[in-house]
Write a protein that holds these residues in place. Structure first.
Motif, PDB file in Angstrom:
ATOM      1  N   GLY A 152      43.763  41.264  51.502  1.00  0.00           N
ATOM      2  CA  GLY A 152      42.330  41.137  51.298  1.00  0.00           C
ATOM      3  C   GLY A 152      41.590  41.095  52.615  1.00  0.00           C
ATOM      4  N   THR A 211      39.739  34.973  46.526  1.00  0.00           N
ATOM      5  CA  THR A 211      40.726  33.901  46.428  1.00  0.00           C
ATOM      6  C   THR A 211      40.482  32.902  47.555  1.00  0.00           C
ATOM      7  OG1 THR A 211      42.389  35.393  45.476  1.00  0.00           O
ATOM      8  CG2 THR A 211      43.176  33.328  46.447  1.00  0.00           C
ATOM      9  N   MET A 271      49.187  38.075  49.693  1.00  0.00           N
ATOM     10  CA  MET A 271      48.098  38.861  49.128  1.00  0.00           C
ATOM     11  C   MET A 271      47.441  39.677  50.238  1.00  0.00           C
ATOM     12  SD  MET A 271      46.347  36.046  46.577  1.00  0.00           S
ATOM     13  CE  MET A 271      45.155  37.251  45.951  1.00  0.00           C
ATOM     14  N   PRO A 326      38.475  40.720  47.963  1.00  0.00           N
ATOM     15  CA  PRO A 326      38.849  42.095  47.640  1.00  0.00           C
ATOM     16  C   PRO A 326      37.686  43.045  47.884  1.00  0.00           C
ATOM     17  CG  PRO A 326      38.406  40.875  45.636  1.00  0.00           C
ATOM     18  CD  PRO A 326      38.296  39.889  46.760  1.00  0.00           C
ATOM     19  N   GLY A 355      48.300  47.986  43.310  1.00  0.00           N
ATOM     20  CA  GLY A 355      47.126  47.364  42.712  1.00  0.00           C
ATOM     21  C   GLY A 355      45.837  47.988  43.225  1.00  0.00           C
ATOM     22  N   LEU A 356      44.728  47.617  42.586  1.00  0.00           N
ATOM     23  CA  LEU A 356      43.432  48.236  42.869  1.00  0.00           C
ATOM     24  C   LEU A 356      42.441  47.287  43.541  1.00  0.00           C
ATOM     25  CD1 LEU A 356      43.003  50.144  39.488  1.00  0.00           C
ATOM     26  CD2 LEU A 356      43.500  51.167  41.712  1.00  0.00           C
ATOM     27  N   SER A 357      42.882  46.104  43.945  1.00  0.00           N
ATOM     28  CA  SER A 357      41.934  45.117  44.466  1.00  0.00           C
ATOM     29  C   SER A 357      41.276  45.557  45.775  1.00  0.00           C
ATOM     30  CB  SER A 357      42.625  43.769  44.673  1.00  0.00           C
ATOM     31  OG  SER A 357      43.631  43.861  45.660  1.00  0.00           O
ATOM     32  N   ASN A 366      37.285  45.713  45.985  1.00  0.00           N
ATOM     33  CA  ASN A 366      36.924  46.111  44.629  1.00  0.00           C
ATOM     34  C   ASN A 366      36.187  44.952  43.969  1.00  0.00           C
ATOM     35  OD1 ASN A 366      36.825  46.849  41.912  1.00  0.00           O
ATOM     36  ND2 ASN A 366      38.836  47.824  41.944  1.00  0.00           N
ATOM     37  N   GLN A 376      35.459  44.268  41.111  1.00  0.00           N
ATOM     38  CA  GLN A 376      35.957  43.827  39.811  1.00  0.00           C
ATOM     39  C   GLN A 376      36.970  42.693  39.943  1.00  0.00           C
ATOM     40  OE1 GLN A 376      37.451  47.180  37.627  1.00  0.00           O
ATOM     41  NE2 GLN A 376      35.523  48.306  37.697  1.00  0.00           N
ATOM     42  N   TYR A 377      37.385  42.408  41.173  1.00  0.00           N
ATOM     43  CA  TYR A 377      38.367  41.353  41.404  1.00  0.00           C
ATOM     44  C   TYR A 377      37.692  40.169  42.106  1.00  0.00           C
ATOM     45  CZ  TYR A 377      42.052  44.708  40.258  1.00  0.00           C
ATOM     46  OH  TYR A 377      42.861  45.613  39.619  1.00  0.00           O
ATOM     47  N   PRO A 378      38.094  38.951  41.761  1.00  0.00           N
ATOM     48  CA  PRO A 378      37.473  37.768  42.390  1.00  0.00           C
ATOM     49  C   PRO A 378      38.077  37.471  43.757  1.00  0.00           C
ATOM     50  CG  PRO A 378      39.125  37.082  40.798  1.00  0.00           C
ATOM     51  CD  PRO A 378      39.058  38.589  40.701  1.00  0.00           C
TER      52      PRO A 378
END
Length: 221
Positions: free
Chosen positions: A170, A192, A168, A184, A129-131, A186, A188-190
Motif C-alpha cells: 500500500g 489499513t 500488505m 490502497p 489482488g486489485l487494491s 483503488n 474500493q478498498y479501505p
C-alpha cells in the motif's frame, strides 16, 4: 534555443533522482499517478503542456528547462551516464509474499534484473489482488528495497499487524501522532491502520510490467 543531446524523459528522471525523490513522492506532489511518472521517465508517454508545467514547478525548474535543458545539466547527465556504463544489472530474487518478511532472501531459481543502484538486499514480488490497481495491475512485479528509509507517500510492503501471515502492499501514510496507515490506490478498498508493532519491510523502487501476464490474469478473472 538550447539543443540538448538528451530528451525530456532523461532530464526528468535525472532531476528527480538528484533531488532524492521517489517516483511516488513526485507523483503525489504533481497530482499524478506513479505509473504516469514511470511512463514519462521511460519515454513511453509524453506529458501535456500543463503537466510539464506542474512537474517543473514541483522540481524547482522552468518548463523550458524540462523541454530543452541547459549546458550545466547536459554535463551532469553525461557524467552520471558515463559513471554507470560499467555497472552490471542487479540480479533480484523473486520471492513469495510469505518469504518477504525474511531478513535475507537467498539464492533461488527465479530472478528479475534491475539497475545496479538497487541494494543487494532487494527482492521482487508478484502483485496479486486489485487494491493497488490500476497503477500496479495483478501480474506485474514490484521490486522492494529494504535498505531505503520509508517516507510518507512511498509505496511500501509492510506488516501493519505482526499477527498477519503475509505483509500488505500500500501507499504509506505517516500521521502526525506517529500512527502508520497503508492506503490502497483503488478507492474500493479501505485503508489499513497499523498497530503500534507494525513495521515497513521495504520501499517499492521499481515496477516490471509483463503484458502477457496481465492478459492471462484478465482471462482468469
Amino acid at each position: 534555443m538550447h539543443h540538448s543531446p538528451y530528451d525530456m524523459a532523461t532530464r526528468l528522471k535525472f532531476l528527480r533522482i538528484s533531488l532524492g525523490m521517489h517516483q511516488a513522492e513526485l507523483a503525489e506532489k504533481a497530482d499524478l499517478s506513479q505509473r504516469q511518472i514511470s511512463l514519462y521517465e521511460s519515454g513511453k508517454s509524453s506529458p501535456r503542456a500543463n503537466t510539464i508545467q506542474r512537474l517543473a514547478f514541483v522540481l524547482g525548474k522552468s518548463k523550458d528547462w524540462l523541454l530543452y535543458g541547459d549546458d550545466e545539466s547536459d554535463f551532469e547527465i553525461a557524467k552520471t551516464l558515463e559513471h554507470g556504463k560499467d555497472s552490471a544489472p542487479r540480479s533480484i530474487p523473486l520471492a513469495t509474499w510469505a518469504e518477504a518478511s525474511a531478513k535475507f532472501i537467498g539464492p533461488r531459481d527465479s530472478y528479475v534484473y534491475g539497475p545496479s543502484w538497487i541494494s543487494h538486499n532487494a527482492f521482487a514480488l508478484f502483485v496479486h489482488g486489485l487494491s493497488m490497481a490500476p497503477d500496479y495491475p495483478p501480474g506485474s512485479i514490484i521490486v522492494v528495497d529494504p535498505d531505503i528509509s520509508p517516507q510518507s507517500g512511498d509505496d511500501v510492503v509492510a506488516f501493519p499487524d505482526l499477527s498477519l501471515d503475509e505483509p500488505m502492499f500500500g501507499r504509506l501514510s505517516l500521521e502526525s501522532h506517529g500512527r502508520m496507515a497503508l492506503v490502497p490506490l483503488n478507492a474500493q478498498y479501505p485503508a489499513t491502520i497499523a498497530e503500534k508493532s507494525g513495521r515497513v519491510i521495504g520501499v517499492v523502487v521499481m515496477q516490471i510490467y509483463y503484458r502477457l501476464n496481465q492478459r492471462q490474469n484478465n482471462e482468469e478473472q
